[in-house]
Write a protein that holds these residues in place. Structure first.
Motif, short mmCIF file in Angstrom:
data_model
loop_
_atom_site.label_atom_id
_atom_site.label_comp_id
_atom_site.label_asym_id
_atom_site.label_seq_id
_atom_site.Cartn_x
_atom_site.Cartn_y
_atom_site.Cartn_z
N UNK A 181 0.84 -1.22 0.00
CA UNK A 181 0.00 0.00 0.00
C UNK A 181 0.87 1.26 0.00
N UNK A 182 1.95 1.24 0.76
CA UNK A 182 2.88 2.39 0.77
C UNK A 182 3.51 2.54 -0.60
N UNK A 183 4.01 1.44 -1.17
CA UNK A 183 4.68 1.50 -2.47
C UNK A 183 3.72 1.97 -3.56
N UNK A 184 2.47 1.53 -3.50
CA UNK A 184 1.48 1.94 -4.50
C UNK A 184 1.32 3.47 -4.50
N UNK A 185 1.23 4.05 -3.31
CA UNK A 185 1.11 5.50 -3.21
C UNK A 185 2.32 6.23 -3.77
N UNK A 186 3.50 5.70 -3.50
CA UNK A 186 4.72 6.32 -4.01
C UNK A 186 4.81 6.19 -5.53
N UNK A 187 4.53 4.98 -6.04
CA UNK A 187 4.62 4.77 -7.50
C UNK A 187 3.63 5.65 -8.26
N UNK A 188 2.48 5.91 -7.67
CA UNK A 188 1.47 6.73 -8.35
C UNK A 188 1.97 8.15 -8.59
N UNK A 241 14.67 7.20 -10.85
CA UNK A 241 14.34 5.87 -10.32
C UNK A 241 13.17 5.27 -11.07
N UNK A 242 13.27 4.01 -11.41
CA UNK A 242 12.12 3.29 -11.95
C UNK A 242 11.26 2.86 -10.75
N UNK A 243 10.09 2.30 -11.02
CA UNK A 243 9.23 1.84 -9.93
C UNK A 243 9.95 0.80 -9.07
N UNK A 244 10.65 -0.14 -9.70
CA UNK A 244 11.40 -1.15 -8.96
C UNK A 244 12.55 -0.55 -8.17
N UNK A 245 13.23 0.42 -8.79
CA UNK A 245 14.32 1.11 -8.10
C UNK A 245 13.80 1.90 -6.90
N UNK A 246 12.61 2.47 -7.04
CA UNK A 246 12.03 3.24 -5.94
C UNK A 246 11.81 2.34 -4.73
N UNK A 247 11.29 1.15 -4.96
CA UNK A 247 11.07 0.20 -3.87
C UNK A 247 12.40 -0.17 -3.21
N UNK A 261 16.57 0.56 1.09
CA UNK A 261 17.92 0.96 1.44
C UNK A 261 17.93 2.09 2.46
N UNK A 262 17.10 3.10 2.23
CA UNK A 262 17.04 4.23 3.16
C UNK A 262 16.54 3.76 4.52
N UNK A 263 15.50 2.96 4.53
CA UNK A 263 14.95 2.53 5.81
C UNK A 263 15.96 1.71 6.61
N UNK A 264 16.83 0.99 5.91
CA UNK A 264 17.86 0.20 6.60
C UNK A 264 18.89 1.08 7.28
#
Length: 195
Positions: free
Chosen positions: A133-140, A148-154, A159-162
């Motif tokens: 659900x979070x990724x869907x909002x970001x990709x939109x 960044x592509x959609x896959x790169x964004x994920x 990476x950032x969260x780590x």
């Protein structure tokens, strides 16, 4: 003048459902803070105390730690979805909201790494659904031609969260923003949605 109920030695009536809703909201807010300060194994009694309620009230709303963690995660995801649905939503703005949640909520970081949910398939599938659900909002809101592509964004979010570690909220935010800069990704103001 003394209230009639006080004269009889009884407590005044409570607000019923209003109090229950307030208590639940206070427990979720307190859990977010306590988990951020002390990790997901923090004593539930500390959460109840910070919310200004007894442990019985906590257990009426959340029968176990997993239910409370789930409520914090759901609230974080709901705020991300609300931010994504706002008319003026942009990817940098959404990343600012996401970064606020990463710095504020240790549980949210675990969500974004749903593969860490261990062998409990119910927890893993719930975490995966929330993360999606979070990724869907970001990709939109990923602009056409973005670096960044959609896959790169994920992958970038993972990476950032780590990198979001540290004893204080400020340190966690500083590390997250440094990671976004290293990835060359613009981030808007770090704040909760609507705040």
């Amino acid at each position: 003048m003394t209230d009639h109920t006080e004269q009889e030695g009884r407590r005044p009536s409570n607000d019923g459902p209003k109090a229950a809703a307030r208590n639940r909201a206070a427990l979720v807010a307190s859990a977010r803070e306590v988990f951020a300060e002390h990790g997901l194994e923090a004593p539930l009694s500390a959460i109840a105390r910070r919310a200004g309620v007894g442990q019985g009230v906590l257990y009426r709303h959340f029968p176990d730690r997993a239910a409370l963690v789930g409520a914090v995660l759901e609230e974080n995801v709901r705020q991300m979805e609300q931010a994504a649905e706002s008319e003026d939503a942009t990817l940098p703005g959404l990343l600012g909201v996401l970064t606020w949640h990463l710095a504020e909520s240790a549980a949210f970081i675990g969500l974004l790494h749903s593969s860490r949910a261990g062998s409990r398939s119910d927890l893993r599938s719930h975490s995966t659904a929330l993360s999606e659900r979070v990724q869907r909002g970001l990709r939109a809101h990923l602009p056409r031609g973005h670096r960044l592509s959609a896959g790169d964004l994920e992958l970038a979010v993972a990476m950032v969260s780590a990198t979001v570690i540290g004893p204080t909220r400020e340190e966690r935010e500083r590390r997250a923003l440094a990671a976004w800069r290293l990835l060359g990704v613009e981030v808007g103001p770090v704040r909760p949605f609507g705040g």
